[in-house]
Design a protein around this motif. Structure first.
Motif, PDB file in Angstrom:
ATOM      1  N   LEU A 135       1.416   5.868  -3.909  1.00  0.00           N
ATOM      2  CA  LEU A 135       0.644   6.169  -2.706  1.00  0.00           C
ATOM      3  C   LEU A 135       1.215   5.448  -1.487  1.00  0.00           C
ATOM      4  N   LYS A 136       1.269   6.145  -0.356  1.00  0.00           N
ATOM      5  CA  LYS A 136       1.799   5.551   0.872  1.00  0.00           C
ATOM      6  C   LYS A 136       0.962   4.366   1.329  1.00  0.00           C
ATOM      7  N   VAL A 137      -0.361   4.491   1.190  1.00  0.00           N
ATOM      8  CA  VAL A 137      -1.226   3.387   1.653  1.00  0.00           C
ATOM      9  C   VAL A 137      -1.003   2.131   0.823  1.00  0.00           C
ATOM     10  N   VAL A 138      -0.654   2.302  -0.452  1.00  0.00           N
ATOM     11  CA  VAL A 138      -0.391   1.157  -1.318  1.00  0.00           C
ATOM     12  C   VAL A 138       0.943   0.521  -0.957  1.00  0.00           C
ATOM     13  N   LYS A 139       1.963   1.342  -0.709  1.00  0.00           N
ATOM     14  CA  LYS A 139       3.278   0.825  -0.311  1.00  0.00           C
ATOM     15  C   LYS A 139       3.169   0.034   0.994  1.00  0.00           C
ATOM     16  N   ALA A 140       2.450   0.600   1.959  1.00  0.00           N
ATOM     17  CA  ALA A 140       2.297  -0.078   3.252  1.00  0.00           C
ATOM     18  C   ALA A 140       1.538  -1.389   3.090  1.00  0.00           C
ATOM     19  N   PHE A 141       0.552  -1.392   2.211  1.00  0.00           N
ATOM     20  CA  PHE A 141      -0.229  -2.604   1.966  1.00  0.00           C
ATOM     21  C   PHE A 141       0.642  -3.697   1.345  1.00  0.00           C
ATOM     22  N   LEU A 142       1.459  -3.342   0.375  1.00  0.00           N
ATOM     23  CA  LEU A 142       2.336  -4.322  -0.265  1.00  0.00           C
ATOM     24  C   LEU A 142       3.313  -4.928   0.726  1.00  0.00           C
ATOM     25  N   GLN A 143       3.860  -4.097   1.604  1.00  0.00           N
ATOM     26  CA  GLN A 143       4.830  -4.570   2.593  1.00  0.00           C
ATOM     27  C   GLN A 143       4.184  -5.479   3.641  1.00  0.00           C
TER      28      GLN A 143
END
Length: 345
Positions: A135-143
């Motif tokens: 999920l894009k929202v998960v990737k952005a959150f991790l970064q």
């Protein structure tokens, strides 16, 4: 089926008569699935289907799923179906048993907008581990490096079809992403409907998610102790009857253990470790008593149950916390039932 109704009654009885364990006021539930080997018979194969492995002959298989109370060790709901039905669909069926006092823990295989939506629509809460690269929202959150973040999860095209099937709206879900740093240096991400940061701080979620582990251990009990794959007949009816009868027996054992929990605490107070009942021992006792219990008058029934309770508190196991052993992946044995675990029969 009678054993399904008996099990539903037993679950309600345990919640009313005893003081069940809770987490922050919630019943802590987990759902998980497994495959179950069935008798080789034409009606069974036609009803449940076969597993075509790379080697050997096709094998009749069913998919088993359960909704499990991890703190009280009770199977709230269970199902045995065709292996063609996925674990998410079976988890969706379990949502009929959810309510406002329930918090459902899910592993990565269950992450999907429509299932989260269905759980929330059932007035329950959810906490699930999600993949870090889907999920894009998960990737952005991790970064971002943030410990947690409130996000709006949007409906995907695949989820839209499932939402229509369950008559759910497709509005975005307000959920919370939480970073959990592991001892290995890696990070995992949880997604939850518990968005109140004051009431549910980030620090409690690492331990919360790992409390779903008892549902995995319960399948060990089901397959090795009560041998759910050891069927008494070769018909579809006998498969259903044996499965639900054994789930009821396992739950009956859990309720009996629940009924003597205070006695165990009193008996073992002052010892170095805490103690719990030996589940295998209780199941073995019930093998000799459960049929008799169904045929006794109330006074004799109470007398027999009291005898069983007295026997339970005589065989206890130490609870030794913080034990951790690396998982040893050995070559799969050809034995049907493992010799590493003591069966009850």
């Amino acid at each position: 089926m009678a054993f399904i109704e008996l099990n539903d009654y037993l679950v309600r009885l345990s919640q009313m008569r005893f003081a069940p364990n809770r987490w922050n006021g919630f019943f802590l539930l987990a759902t998980d699935g497994t495959l179950c080997t069935l008798p080789t018979a034409k009606p069974v194969v036609e009803h449940f289907g076969q597993w075509h492995g790379r080697q050997g002959d096709p094998c009749p298989k069913a998919r088993v799923s359960q909704l499990y109370d991890v703190l009280n060790h009770i199977t709230v709901a269970s199902s045995i179906t065709s292996k063609c039905i996925g674990e998410r669909e079976l988890a969706a069926a379990h949502c009929a048993h959810l309510g406002p006092e329930d918090l459902l823990l899910l592993d990565r295989g269950y992450e999907s907008f429509w299932l989260f939506k269905l759980i929330v629509a059932s007035n329950a809460n959810v906490c699930a581990r999600v993949s870090c690269n889907k999920l894009k929202v998960v990737k952005a959150f991790l970064q971002s490096g943030e410990p947690d973040r409130i996000v709006k999860l949007s409906c995907t095209p695949n989820s839209a079809r499932k939402c229509a099937e369950f008559e759910l709206d497709k509005k975005p879900l307000k959920l919370r992403l939480i970073r959990v740093d592991l001892p290995t240096g890696e990070s995992e991400v949880l997604i939850t409907s518990l968005t109140d940061r004051g009431k549910y701080p980030v620090e409690i979620f690492g331990d919360l998610y790992h409390q779903r582990w008892p549902v995995e251990e319960d399948y060990k009990v089901m397959k090795s102790r009560i041998q759910i794959e050891n069927f008494s007949g070769k018909t579809v009816h006998s498969v259903y009857q044996d499965f639900y009868a054994k789930v009821f027996t396992k739950n009956f054992a859990a309720v009996l253990i629940q009924s003597v929990s205070n006695r165990i605490k009193t008996i073992t107070s002052g010892r170095l470790y805490s103690y719990k009942a030996n589940v295998t021992n209780v199941l073995a006792m019930l093998r000799h008593h459960i049929v008799v219990l169904f045929n006794r008058m109330q006074d004799l029934l109470c007398e027999n149950v009291s005898k069983i309770q007295n026997l339970i508190v005589r065989v206890l196991n130490e609870i030794r916390p913080s034990r951790s052993e690396p998982r040893a992946f050995k070559k799969k044995s050809r034995r049907k039932f493992s010799t590493a675990y003591k069966p009850i029969s």
